[in-house]
Write a protein that holds these residues in place. Structure first.
Motif, PDB file in Angstrom:
ATOM      1  N   CYS A 105      -2.721  13.892  24.017  1.00 49.07           N
ATOM      2  CA  CYS A 105      -4.141  14.232  24.044  1.00 49.07           C
ATOM      3  C   CYS A 105      -4.555  14.863  22.719  1.00 49.07           C
ATOM      4  CB  CYS A 105      -4.385  15.244  25.174  1.00 49.07           C
ATOM      5  SG  CYS A 105      -6.117  15.697  25.380  1.00 49.07           S
ATOM      6  N   LEU A 163     -14.683   9.820  22.778  1.00 48.20           N
ATOM      7  CA  LEU A 163     -13.944  10.885  22.104  1.00 48.20           C
ATOM      8  C   LEU A 163     -14.932  11.754  21.323  1.00 48.20           C
ATOM      9  CD1 LEU A 163     -10.902   8.862  20.694  1.00 48.20           C
ATOM     10  CD2 LEU A 163     -10.943  10.356  22.707  1.00 48.20           C
ATOM     11  N   LYS A 170     -11.921   5.655  33.821  1.00 49.44           N
ATOM     12  CA  LYS A 170     -12.967   5.916  32.815  1.00 49.44           C
ATOM     13  C   LYS A 170     -12.391   5.870  31.402  1.00 49.44           C
ATOM     14  CE  LYS A 170     -15.856   8.568  35.931  1.00 49.44           C
ATOM     15  NZ  LYS A 170     -16.345   9.915  36.284  1.00 49.44           N
ATOM     16  N   THR A 171     -11.196   6.376  31.220  1.00 47.25           N
ATOM     17  CA  THR A 171     -10.554   6.290  29.898  1.00 47.25           C
ATOM     18  C   THR A 171     -10.325   4.831  29.543  1.00 47.25           C
ATOM     19  OG1 THR A 171      -9.576   8.466  30.045  1.00 47.25           O
ATOM     20  CG2 THR A 171      -8.448   6.899  28.623  1.00 47.25           C
TER      21      THR A 171
END
Ligand SMILES: NC(=O)c1ccc[n+]([C@@H]2O[C@H](COP(=O)([O-])OP(=O)(O)OC[C@H]3O[C@@H](n4cnc5c(N)ncnc54)[C@H](OP(=O)(O)O)[C@@H]3O)[C@@H](O)[C@H]2O)c1
Length: 165
Positions: free
Chosen positions: A7, A21, A46-47
């Motif tokens: 992350c 991002l 969702k990512t």
């Protein structure tokens, strides 16, 4: 199987805003690619939908969703984290690549954290890395980078290994 979390987080723990991002750091994207290529990436729906070109090439892409009919090219879909992890049991390295709820659920199972600490605080954010106590982790590697013409914010690549109990 080794479960890793990867992350990029700002100083306030923020990781995203409106499905994107927070910062554009090509050096971090390259670092992410180097670490994850050839391995399995596990992510929330969702990512996955935030990826500009869909599934990440040269990696096994595993997506969790509660939607029973969800499909997309070049991904494997599971409906819970345990189900996804069971399917990845034979993989040497699995990288949980977000987002917030998947990080939170995977956190207690992770062996390593690959964190990019971005030395900036965004004015707006709606997604945050789970609060965690890094005292439970040993810092294995740390690499500081100043801002430059391509990477606007300074950042630190850090790798933490969970302390043995
Ligand atoms: N800075 C970073 O390193 C980083 C990394 C990743 C993502 N991000 C950012 O974070 C944001 C996206 O993250 P997010 O937290 O909003 O969403 P997310 O975790 O990527 O996706 C959430 C979705 O995943 C599914 N899901 C989550 N847990 C599940 C479970 N246990 N079982 C089954 N399905 C599950 C659900 O999908 P359904 O709704 O389809 O059921 C849920 O709505 C974006 O802004 C992205 O850019 C940042």
């Amino acid at each position: 199987m080794n479960l890793n979390i990867i992350c990029a987080l700002a100083e306030n723990g923020a990781i995203g805003w409106q499905g994107k991002l927070l910062y554009y750091l090509p050096a971090d994207l390259k670092h992410f690619k180097q670490l994850t290529t050839g391995h399995t990436v596990l992510m929330g729906r969702k990512t996955f939908e935030s990826l500009p070109k869909g599934a990440l090439p040269n990696r096994r892409n595993v997506v969790v969703t509660r939607q029973t009919d969800y499909t997309a090219p070049d991904i494997e879909v599971f409906h819970s984290l345990p189900e996804a992890l069971e399917a990845c049991g034979g993989d040497a390295e699995v990288f949980v690549i977000g987002g917030a709820s998947v990080y939170a659920e995977a956190f207690q199972l992770a062996r390593r954290l690959y964190l990019t600490h971005i030395h900036a605080t965004p004015t707006q954010a709606d997604t945050f890395f789970p609060a965690c106590d890094l005292n439970d982790w040993v810092l294995e590697e740390e690499e500081h980078h100043a801002a430059d013409e391509r990477n606007e914010q300074p950042f630190t690549f850090a790798c933490y290994r969970r302390k043995e109990v």
